[in-house]
Write a protein that holds these residues in place. Structure first.
Motif, PDB file in Angstrom:
ATOM      1  N   UNK A 130      -2.953   3.460   2.460  1.00  0.00           N
ATOM      2  CA  UNK A 130      -4.282   4.075   2.354  1.00  0.00           C
ATOM      3  C   UNK A 130      -4.559   4.518   0.923  1.00  0.00           C
ATOM      4  N   UNK A 131      -3.566   5.086   0.257  1.00  0.00           N
ATOM      5  CA  UNK A 131      -3.726   5.527  -1.134  1.00  0.00           C
ATOM      6  C   UNK A 131      -3.993   4.338  -2.047  1.00  0.00           C
ATOM      7  N   UNK A 132      -3.291   3.232  -1.802  1.00  0.00           N
ATOM      8  CA  UNK A 132      -3.489   2.011  -2.597  1.00  0.00           C
ATOM      9  C   UNK A 132      -4.902   1.479  -2.382  1.00  0.00           C
ATOM     10  N   UNK A 133      -5.343   1.447  -1.121  1.00  0.00           N
ATOM     11  CA  UNK A 133      -6.686   0.963  -0.800  1.00  0.00           C
ATOM     12  C   UNK A 133      -7.737   1.842  -1.455  1.00  0.00           C
ATOM     13  N   UNK A 134      -7.574   3.156  -1.384  1.00  0.00           N
ATOM     14  CA  UNK A 134      -8.524   4.091  -1.988  1.00  0.00           C
ATOM     15  C   UNK A 134      -8.588   3.884  -3.493  1.00  0.00           C
ATOM     16  N   UNK A 135      -7.439   3.798  -4.147  1.00  0.00           N
ATOM     17  CA  UNK A 135      -7.400   3.592  -5.598  1.00  0.00           C
ATOM     18  C   UNK A 135      -8.032   2.255  -5.977  1.00  0.00           C
ATOM     19  N   UNK A 136      -7.766   1.220  -5.203  1.00  0.00           N
ATOM     20  CA  UNK A 136      -8.344  -0.101  -5.472  1.00  0.00           C
ATOM     21  C   UNK A 136      -9.859  -0.064  -5.356  1.00  0.00           C
ATOM     22  N   UNK A 137     -10.357   0.624  -4.322  1.00  0.00           N
ATOM     23  CA  UNK A 137     -11.807   0.755  -4.141  1.00  0.00           C
ATOM     24  C   UNK A 137     -12.433   1.507  -5.324  1.00  0.00           C
ATOM     25  N   UNK A 138     -11.764   2.545  -5.789  1.00  0.00           N
ATOM     26  CA  UNK A 138     -12.284   3.306  -6.928  1.00  0.00           C
ATOM     27  C   UNK A 138     -12.319   2.446  -8.190  1.00  0.00           C
ATOM     28  N   UNK A 139     -11.314   1.644  -8.385  1.00  0.00           N
ATOM     29  CA  UNK A 139     -11.271   0.744  -9.545  1.00  0.00           C
ATOM     30  C   UNK A 139     -12.417  -0.255  -9.461  1.00  0.00           C
TER      31      UNK A 139
END
Length: 167
Positions: free
Chosen positions: A6-15
């Motif tokens: 979930x943290x990876x997905x959130x960070x990817x979305x922010x990028x």
């Protein structure tokens, strides 16, 4: 196991939303586990994309700037040749040089557009959307092609607003 993903997905979305290739996906776990390896590979991909994108922007800007100098010389010499031809009363020479000047000016406009696109990609410029006179663009294109068409014994036919014209 889901929390790191979930943290990876959130960070990817922010990028993605920020169009910021300089950001990286954080991960506090071991780089030896599957999630750590995934994060490491993703961050390496981001780094590579950032380098490639920056190189592309630099290349476009450098090429555009390098093209400006000879284009400005062509434009300057064309203007001088037009003046000289007009002083001699050589309307054919002046007209020929005006076509060269027009073509060089259009090419300079294209180079400037490349520079603008590069600046837009880098986030340094906002777009100003405006209406375009399509009929005028078509007529300019036809005027540019008219000498080549006539040299081949052809005329150019086009239709605008229901009216057919020969140029």
């Amino acid at each position: 196991l889901i929390a790191p993903l979930d943290a990876i997905t959130t960070a990817s979305d922010q990028i993605n939303r920020a169009d910021d290739l300089s950001r990286r996906v954080p991960y506090d776990g071991s780089q030896e586990d599957e999630v750590g390896q995934l994060v490491h590979a993703f961050n390496q991909t981001l780094e590579r994309l950032e380098v490639l994108f920056t190189s592309q922007q630099r290349f476009l800007a450098d090429v555009s700037h390098e093209l400006r100098t000879p284009l400005n010389a062509i434009i300057g010499y064309s203007e001088l040749l037009i003046e000289t031809a007009e002083e001699r009363g050589d309307e054919t020479g002046a007209a020929d040089n005006r076509r060269v000047l027009d073509a060089a000016a259009k090419l300079r406009g294209m180079v400037n557009d490349i520079l603008k696109l590069s600046a837009i990609d880098a986030g340094r410029v906002s777009l100003d959307i405006e209406d375009v006179d399509i009929d005028g663009l078509v007529q300019d294109a036809i005027a540019a092609m008219r000498p080549a068409a006539r040299a081949r014994g052809n005329e150019i036919l086009f239709e605008t607003n229901g009216a057919v014209s020969f140029v």
